[in-house]
Design an enzyme around this catalytic site. Structure first.
Site, PDB file in Angstrom:
ATOM      1  N   ASP A  89       0.854  -1.151  -0.035  1.00 24.34           N
ATOM      2  CA  ASP A  89       0.202   0.111   0.004  1.00 24.34           C
ATOM      3  C   ASP A  89       0.750   1.506  -0.320  1.00 24.34           C
ATOM      4  O   ASP A  89       1.253   1.894   1.075  1.00 24.34           O
ATOM      5  CB  ASP A  89      -1.081   0.112   1.322  1.00 24.34           C
ATOM      6  N   CYS A 138     -26.953   3.153  38.137  1.00 26.93           N
ATOM      7  CA  CYS A 138     -27.503   3.281  39.449  1.00 26.93           C
ATOM      8  C   CYS A 138     -27.814   4.790  40.099  1.00 26.93           C
ATOM      9  O   CYS A 138     -28.514   4.916  40.952  1.00 26.93           O
ATOM     10  CB  CYS A 138     -26.590   2.750  40.565  1.00 26.93           C
ATOM     11  N   CYS A 185     -18.351   6.295  38.887  1.00 30.69           N
ATOM     12  CA  CYS A 185     -19.528   6.194  39.611  1.00 30.69           C
ATOM     13  C   CYS A 185     -19.078   6.176  40.963  1.00 30.69           C
ATOM     14  O   CYS A 185     -18.180   5.429  41.499  1.00 30.69           O
ATOM     15  CB  CYS A 185     -20.331   5.152  39.295  1.00 30.69           C
ATOM     16  N   CYS A 239     -24.077   0.219  43.535  1.00 31.40           N
ATOM     17  CA  CYS A 239     -24.211   0.020  41.881  1.00 31.40           C
ATOM     18  C   CYS A 239     -24.022  -1.188  41.449  1.00 31.40           C
ATOM     19  O   CYS A 239     -22.996  -1.984  41.835  1.00 31.40           O
ATOM     20  CB  CYS A 239     -23.004   0.934  41.338  1.00 31.40           C
TER      21      CYS A 239
END
Ligand code: IVH
Length: 680
Positions: free
Chosen positions: A124, A418, A433, A439
């Protein structure tokens, strides 16, 4: 090598000898891949030649290996008409196409049995033509439209692996060599790292980088770019003939110092071509250069001549392309996923696109920094890359195709699982979180952490068992653990009645803990054992810790602004508080920490101790617990603030450091004596 020849004829001789040596080494290094001298020995030859040519500029010729640094910039490239057109190739996209090609070849040749094919990677890069006259490189041209290309002689002359003078002397007087100029992957990466550091534009792929480097009007720029070339065919051949087979011609190229692809193979029949394709597909990712397919060529030139051409492509060759590794698609949305440790990851939802051999409809964007780096918006047309087994990646947005209603991508304020608050520390890529205990995405980790040895310590509760409890829906929140029945536990994989009862007992025992173990077990970010202990020594009671503000927390030993903020945020989440209440309700308890009462029994209050080496009468954790009970703070490394080092056997660097700093060193025996004295 600093000697200077006395006579010009000596200089001329030495210059010639140096050039011959250097050319020979180039040939060995580039074409044969078999260098004979070290890089530094090569550099010495080159430096000597440069020095001599500087003294005798009249002896410089354009073939001298020193003449590759680039010339004065051009105003424009000249046009070159190819004497023989540079053709392109038909494509095959699957085995069927390849079998069709082979069948047609055999039919055209009067139903020949099995055809011999030369197999080569399809590079390429940029197709070029090099013209050698009497072994000297006199012209380099791009393919252009196949009929007319651009004169890039000055640029190709700067590429170290292209010989300015062919080796040997048995080449045709006029020889046009065709091949592909490319930029190896490593050179491309380095070039982009440098461009980034200088705030310059980066190249999107090695092919573009090669094209951009070759189309420089200033060949001094080209000279600095890591370009290379593999030759794959002959154009004009005059004054001699080449071998009767394509692969043999390429081998001749090699004798003359031209580089050919080392993966070249000759095989019989279409089946062997397909096998070669499969082998190269596996090898592809590990190759030092990019290829986008395999070219199969009928090896015998006489057969090639009989087959001839259609339109602009030969009937005797075909390019079997790999599935494209980059495709464009639409970024339809970005969703946020919560990992098991609470990290919140943006995930691209894509209009499904076939790339790298699979259909891709999702790709991780890793974090918000990456989203910003890519400058993405929802609705954008994006380029998706998938190479080999590597996970698909969004590599860039096509800004010119951005719709008017494209939307910004925003990190949510609350956890998508949550609904707890989302925290993002400065300088940290990941957002998290804060509902660690609550959670569901983090449930398994939270349980494992809370029950670990250093936390409330539930003996016999392994990770696999926790996974099963959560997966079977028996434990949704920490306190559920304490509601398990022996029968429920016995129903788990590899659990008998007896071990189930043991676990229930262990859970019961774990209910009596200490406040610092409990705090540590909650898994507040960055709150390790030492911080938990500091919090307990300072506040003594859970309610006081729960109520503390970030500012107040800063007064606690060991607590900096980041940890303080984590603690406050944690206790601000109603769900976390609920879970703590539930744990207390199922019977988790600890003895009240009464500093006043125990003060008299804390002979080491206020001291900082460090433990090192191995001990006989206790484990390190036990030693640590004893020291803490005596009021000492135990840290991991010796500093000027350390009061004493408790050193067991084979104490190493900590002991040396303590001795250097004049820190008191206490041996295990001495410590045992002291314990008797303190009655512990
Ligand atoms: S042979 C008549 N061999 O692919 C045959 N081409 O579409 C001419 N290419 O622009 C080409 N690697 O630059 C041949 N090993 C290889 C090749 C190769 C890459 C390029 C070539 C041309 C295009 C053909």
């Amino acid at each position: 090598m600093t000697q200077t020849p006395l006579f010009p004829q000596d200089a001329e001789q030495e210059i010639q000898s140096l050039r011959d040596q250097i050319n020979e080494h180039n040939h060995r290094y580039y074409a044969l891949d078999d260098p004979e001298i070290t890089d530094s020995a090569y550099d010495r030859l080159m430096n000597r030649l440069k020095a001599l040519e500087a003294e005798h500029p009249e002896l410089i010729t354009s073939e001298s290996p020193t003449q590759r640094v680039g010339a004065a910039p051009l105003a424009a490239f000249g046009q070159i008409r190819h004497e023989r057109p540079m053709l392109s190739l038909d494509n095959a996209f699957n085995e069927e196409d390849l079998n069709d090609f082979d069948r047609k070849v055999r039919e055209r040749l009067g139903n020949a049995d099995s055809i011999e094919y030369a197999c080569e990677p399809k590079l390429d890069g940029i197709a070029v033509s090099l013209l050698y006259e009497n072994g000297r490189l006199i012209r380099g041209a791009t393919r252009g439209d196949g009929t007319t290309g651009e004169n890039i002689t000055l640029n190709v002359r700067t590429i170290p692996s292209i010989p300015l003078q062919l080796a040997g002397n048995d080449w045709p007087a006029r020889l046009e060599v065709r091949g592909e100029i490319f930029m190896p992957k490593a050179g491309f990466e380095k070039l982009n790292v440098r461009a980034k550091a200088r705030d310059e534009k980066v190249f999107v792929n090695p092919r573009n980088a090669a094209a951009g480097s070759l189309r420089q009007l200033d060949s001094k720029v080209t000279a600095k770019r890591p370009l290379d070339m593999y030759c794959y065919s002959a154009g004009i051949v005059e004054g001699d003939t080449l071998p009767a087979k394509h692969a043999d011609t390429l081998e001749r190229f090699k004798d003359w110092g031209l580089r050919i692809n080392p993966e070249l193979r000759v095989v019989q029949g279409a089946k062997a071509c397909i096998e070669y394709f499969a082998r190269m597909s596996e090898k592809r990712a590990g190759l030092p250069y990019e290829i986008d397919g395999i070219v199969f060529k009928v090896n015998e030139l006489a057969l090639q001549d009989r087959l001839g051409f259609v339109a602009r492509a030969p009937r005797w060759a075909i390019a079997h392309k790999f599935p494209a590794q980059e495709e464009m698609t639409i970024l339809k949305d970005v969703e946020f996923q919560v990992g098991r440790t609470g990290a919140i990851t943006p995930v691209a939802r894509l209009q499904p696109v076939f790339v790298g051999g699979v259909t891709v409809s999702n790709a991780t964007l890793h974090n918000m920094d990456e989203v910003a780096r890519l400058g993405l918006k929802i609705g954008d047309t994006v380029v998706v890359h998938r190479a080999g087994d590597v996970i698909p990646k969004v590599v860039r947005a096509v800004e010119s195709k951005r719709p008017a209603d494209a939307r910004d991508i925003q990190l949510p304020d609350t956890c998508p699982v949550c609904d707890s608050e989302v925290e993002r520390d400065e300088g940290e890529a990941a957002a998290r979180c804060t509902g660690g205990l609550y959670c569901s995405a983090q449930r398994k980790e939270a349980i494992k952490h809370f029950t670990a040895r250093k936390a409330v310590d539930v003996d016999g509760l392994g990770d696999k068992l926790v996974d099963q409890f959560v997966e079977k829906g028996l434990v949704n929140t920490l306190s559920d653990l304490y509601k398990l029945s022996a029968d429920q536990v016995a129903g788990m994989e590899r659990m008998g009645k007896k071990s189930a009862i043991n676990l229930i007992n262990a859970l019961e025992i774990s209910k009596k803990t200490t406040l610092d173990r409990f705090i540590y077990g909650l898994g507040i970010r960055e709150v390790g054992e030492a911080t938990a202990q500091s919090l307990v020594s300072y506040y003594q009671e859970l309610d006081a810790i729960k109520a503390a503000t970030t500012e107040e927390l800063l007064d606690v030993d060991d607590v900096g602004p980041i940890v303080a903020a984590h603690i406050e945020t944690f206790f601000r989440q109603p769900h976390n508080l609920e879970i703590i209440d539930e744990l207390l309700a199922v019977g988790i308890h600890w003895d009240k920490v009464d500093i006043a009462e125990s003060a008299g029994e804390q002979p080491l209050a206020g001291e900082i101790w460090v433990l090192t080496g191995s001990m006989h009468s206790m484990t390190r954790d036990e030693g640590k617990a004893i020291l803490q009970q005596l009021g000492a703070k135990v840290t991991g490394s010796v500093s000027a603030k350390t009061n004493a080092l408790l050193a067991g056997e084979k104490a190493g660097s900590k002991l040396t450091k303590a001795q250097k700093l004049g820190v008191r060193v206490v041996t295990e025996d001495e410590f045992t004596e002291l314990r008797t004295e303190w009655g512990i």
